[in-house]
Scaffold this motif. Structure first.
Motif, PDB file in Angstrom:
ATOM      1  N   LEU A 121       0.821  -1.206   0.000  1.00  0.00           N
ATOM      2  CA  LEU A 121       0.000   0.000   0.000  1.00  0.00           C
ATOM      3  C   LEU A 121       0.862   1.265   0.000  1.00  0.00           C
ATOM      4  O   LEU A 121       0.560   2.239  -0.697  1.00  0.00           O
ATOM      5  N   ILE A 122       1.939   1.251   0.772  1.00  0.00           N
ATOM      6  CA  ILE A 122       2.821   2.423   0.823  1.00  0.00           C
ATOM      7  C   ILE A 122       3.483   2.652  -0.533  1.00  0.00           C
ATOM      8  O   ILE A 122       3.520   3.779  -1.047  1.00  0.00           O
ATOM      9  N   MET A 123       4.000   1.587  -1.117  1.00  0.00           N
ATOM     10  CA  MET A 123       4.683   1.704  -2.408  1.00  0.00           C
ATOM     11  C   MET A 123       3.717   2.190  -3.487  1.00  0.00           C
ATOM     12  O   MET A 123       4.021   3.117  -4.249  1.00  0.00           O
ATOM     13  N   GLY A 124       2.551   1.584  -3.556  1.00  0.00           N
ATOM     14  CA  GLY A 124       1.584   1.964  -4.587  1.00  0.00           C
ATOM     15  C   GLY A 124       1.115   3.397  -4.443  1.00  0.00           C
ATOM     16  O   GLY A 124       1.013   4.136  -5.429  1.00  0.00           O
ATOM     17  N   GLY A 125       0.863   3.820  -3.216  1.00  0.00           N
ATOM     18  CA  GLY A 125       0.428   5.192  -2.995  1.00  0.00           C
ATOM     19  C   GLY A 125       1.487   6.210  -3.354  1.00  0.00           C
ATOM     20  O   GLY A 125       1.212   7.230  -4.002  1.00  0.00           O
ATOM     21  N   VAL A 143      11.864   8.311  -0.433  1.00  0.00           N
ATOM     22  CA  VAL A 143      12.114   7.763   0.899  1.00  0.00           C
ATOM     23  C   VAL A 143      11.027   6.750   1.261  1.00  0.00           C
ATOM     24  O   VAL A 143      11.311   5.646   1.737  1.00  0.00           O
ATOM     25  N   LEU A 144       9.765   7.106   1.004  1.00  0.00           N
ATOM     26  CA  LEU A 144       8.664   6.182   1.278  1.00  0.00           C
ATOM     27  C   LEU A 144       8.785   4.915   0.440  1.00  0.00           C
ATOM     28  O   LEU A 144       8.557   3.803   0.937  1.00  0.00           O
ATOM     29  N   GLN A 145       9.124   5.063  -0.838  1.00  0.00           N
ATOM     30  CA  GLN A 145       9.282   3.894  -1.702  1.00  0.00           C
ATOM     31  C   GLN A 145      10.388   2.984  -1.201  1.00  0.00           C
ATOM     32  O   GLN A 145      10.261   1.753  -1.198  1.00  0.00           O
ATOM     33  N   GLY A 146      11.498   3.590  -0.790  1.00  0.00           N
ATOM     34  CA  GLY A 146      12.612   2.800  -0.293  1.00  0.00           C
ATOM     35  C   GLY A 146      12.267   2.043   0.974  1.00  0.00           C
ATOM     36  O   GLY A 146      12.629   0.869   1.135  1.00  0.00           O
ATOM     37  N   LEU A 147      11.564   2.696   1.887  1.00  0.00           N
ATOM     38  CA  LEU A 147      11.143   2.030   3.117  1.00  0.00           C
ATOM     39  C   LEU A 147      10.227   0.850   2.809  1.00  0.00           C
ATOM     40  O   LEU A 147      10.355  -0.229   3.404  1.00  0.00           O
ATOM     41  N   ALA A 148       9.301   1.066   1.878  1.00  0.00           N
ATOM     42  CA  ALA A 148       8.360  -0.007   1.520  1.00  0.00           C
ATOM     43  C   ALA A 148       9.076  -1.191   0.894  1.00  0.00           C
ATOM     44  O   ALA A 148       8.822  -2.347   1.245  1.00  0.00           O
ATOM     45  N   LEU A 149       9.986  -0.918  -0.031  1.00  0.00           N
ATOM     46  CA  LEU A 149      10.695  -2.012  -0.688  1.00  0.00           C
ATOM     47  C   LEU A 149      11.598  -2.742   0.299  1.00  0.00           C
ATOM     48  O   LEU A 149      11.818  -3.949   0.181  1.00  0.00           O
ATOM     49  N   PHE A 177      -3.819   0.713 -10.593  1.00  0.00           N
ATOM     50  CA  PHE A 177      -4.584  -0.484 -10.958  1.00  0.00           C
ATOM     51  C   PHE A 177      -3.814  -1.764 -10.628  1.00  0.00           C
ATOM     52  O   PHE A 177      -4.391  -2.744 -10.153  1.00  0.00           O
ATOM     53  N   LEU A 178      -2.496  -1.749 -10.854  1.00  0.00           N
ATOM     54  CA  LEU A 178      -1.679  -2.933 -10.559  1.00  0.00           C
ATOM     55  C   LEU A 178      -1.674  -3.239  -9.067  1.00  0.00           C
ATOM     56  O   LEU A 178      -1.793  -4.401  -8.655  1.00  0.00           O
TER      57      LEU A 178
END
Length: 517
Positions: free
Chosen positions: A112-116, A143-149, A222-223
């Protein structure tokens, strides 16, 4: 004493019975459902993460002050790299959740974090619209994307590994390994499809258009929705269910993983003897190759994406080949061989790429603006008079058919494919090794940190370090010394200290197990 010995023997026998029970009861259909659900979500997260890098050459000038494209490109790469630097922190945070609450819950949140965050990039105004706020917001999103991944990969790898038979762990977890490359391939494919639907100016957002580059980011909505639906229907892994129901979860997995020398030693050996080299080989063979084609050899951006995409498509089955091979001959041998081959071959490969491209680039002129300190990078080749001049743009084919009809394109595809082979050797078996190296109650936390430092820091910083070194030295091959040194260190450390985990039975880790059949 005799009673204690008998009790210990019974515990071991019961633990083995539990493993045999689950390995027998989890059908192949169930295993493939687990792999499919985990892989789809992980692939989408990689897609989200990598469209940012795949579009570097197109949108870098849009989010930074105009006037110096090289500075904008390096600043964009720095923002790209931030996403990798924070991955270990995501690994610690979500790894702890995964070991305390559950694997499934942790990677639902990361999805959810990555997609958002990715969707927000699709709506984000550019520098010309909101000024300095644009690169600042972009940085926060990364930063959010990195934390999520950082929390995603460990959860997916552990979840699959804790469902599959011990003697086929390398084979089954290799499908998770494909997702990173498949996510990059998907990002390139979507970008190329969108590019072919509009003019270059429309795609780049020039001439008053919104910018077609936003579409790949918006598709993420959508993904992620599809993946979330699939993951909500998943059950927790059987090993974690048993660990949690028996009260054997770690009270503090962070402390247990990184303050107890027995576990910390494995973390450090795994980092410097496996994942650091694996990380730089992965990013050299895929991302640095793309940056090198576009920014050093001056190959057309669309053609470069086609070249990388074809090489990735050709190489993806080899992840499974080497994962399955590691079930037979061991993880360590294959990973070490991949690191050594990379060290020995990178310079010849990149010299051959320079010759094949046709731009005849000899050096990269570097000029520093005395007022701003900004560095400009201009690939240079020699004209008929023998003077160094800006290199011409080469392989300017918007049509895939036109591109692959040229010998130069196929030479470059082959040279990138060789690098992808090394990627599959180091990456195919790594998930199985990491899962087998750490005990169940701290597995998510412990394996995530060395993986994400190796990939996120050592590997993720490679494009920025490589391009910056070329900009400072003018030597178009100097950027390769960094991955060669790191992979060389991993080969030495891993050859000496890395233990072979092939054949390890993870069910034996579960004490006081009772066959619940």
């Amino acid at each position: 004493m005799r009673g204690l010995t008998d009790k210990t023997a019974n515990m071991a026998e019961e633990s083995n019975d539990l493993g045999a029970f689950y390995n027998k009861q989890i059908s192949k259909a169930k295993i493939w459902q687990v792999i499919g659900a985990s892989s789809v979500g992980t692939m989408i997260e990689w897609y989200d993460f990598y469209i940012f890098g795949s579009l570097a050459g197109i949108i870098a000038p849009l989010f930074y002050p105009p006037g110096n494209d090289t500075f904008a490109y390096i600043a964009y790469l720095a923002t790209f790299a931030v996403g990798f630097v924070v991955r270990p922190f995501g690994a610690l945070f979500f790894g702890r959740i995964g070991d305390l609450v559950g694997r499934k819950y942790a990677f639902l949140v990361t999805l959810l974090i990555m997609g958002g965050a990715t969707a927000v990039i699709g709506f984000l105004p550019t520098y010309s619209q909101i000024g300095i706020a644009a690169p600042i917001i972009l940085l926060l999103i990364r930063v959010l994307q990195g934390l999520a991944l950082g929390g995603e990969y460990g959860g997916a790898a552990v979840y699959v590994a804790e469902h599959v038979p011990d003697n086929r762990r390398g084979f089954y977890t290799s499908f998770i390994q494909i997702t990173a490359t498949l996510g990059l391939f998907l990002s390139l494919a979507v970008i190329l499809i969108v590019q072919n639907m509009m003019s270059p100016d429309e795609f780049a957002g020039r001439a008053g258009t919104i910018g077609g580059w936003r579409i790949p980011f918006l598709i993420s909505i959508f993904l992620v929705g599809i993946s979330l639906y699939i993951r909500l229907r998943m059950e927790e892994s059987p090993i974690f269910q048993h660990v949690k129901s028996s009260g054997m979860t770690s009270a503090n997995p962070l402390i247990e993983a990184f303050t107890k020398w027995k576990n910390l030693k494995i973390v450090l050996i795994s980092l410097f003897g496996a994942t650091a080299g694996q990380g730089v080989v992965w990013y050299t063979g895929q991302f640095y190759a793309l940056f090198y084609l576009q920014k050093i050899l001056n190959v057309d951006a669309t053609s470069s994406n086609y070249i990388i995409a074809v090489a990735l498509l050709m190489g993806m089955p080899l992840f499974v080949v080497f994962g399955a091979l590691s079930d037979r001959i061991g993880r360590k041998k294959i990973i070490m061989a991949g690191c050594l081959l990379a060290v020995l071959s990178y310079l010849p490969i990149y010299h051959a790429m320079q010759a094949a491209a046709g731009s005849n680039v000899e050096t990269a002129a570097s000029q520093v603006n005395p007022a701003t300190g900004e560095t400009s990078l201009i690939p240079q080749s020699r004209n008929a008079a023998g003077d160094l001049t800006p290199a011409p743009k080469v392989l300017p084919y918007s049509s895939f058919g036109d591109l692959i009809s040229t010998a130069a394109a196929w030479k470059l595809i082959l040279l990138v494919f060789i690098q992808v082979v090394w990627v599959t050797m180091v990456y195919g078996p790594i998930a199985a090794y990491l899962v087998e190296a750490f005990p169940a109650k701290i597995r998510y936390t412990a394996l995530s940190l060395p993986y994400h430092i190796g990939n996120g820091v050592f590997g993720g910083l490679l494009p920025l370090i490589g391009v910056s070194i070329v900009a400072q030295t003018g030597n178009i091959y100097a950027g390769l010394y960094y991955p060669m040194i790191v992979a060389g260190i991993t080969f030495i450390v891993g050859s000496i200290f890395l233990k072979e985990t092939h054949g390890h039975t993870i069910w034996k880790e579960v004490p006081h197990a009772k066959d619940r059949s």
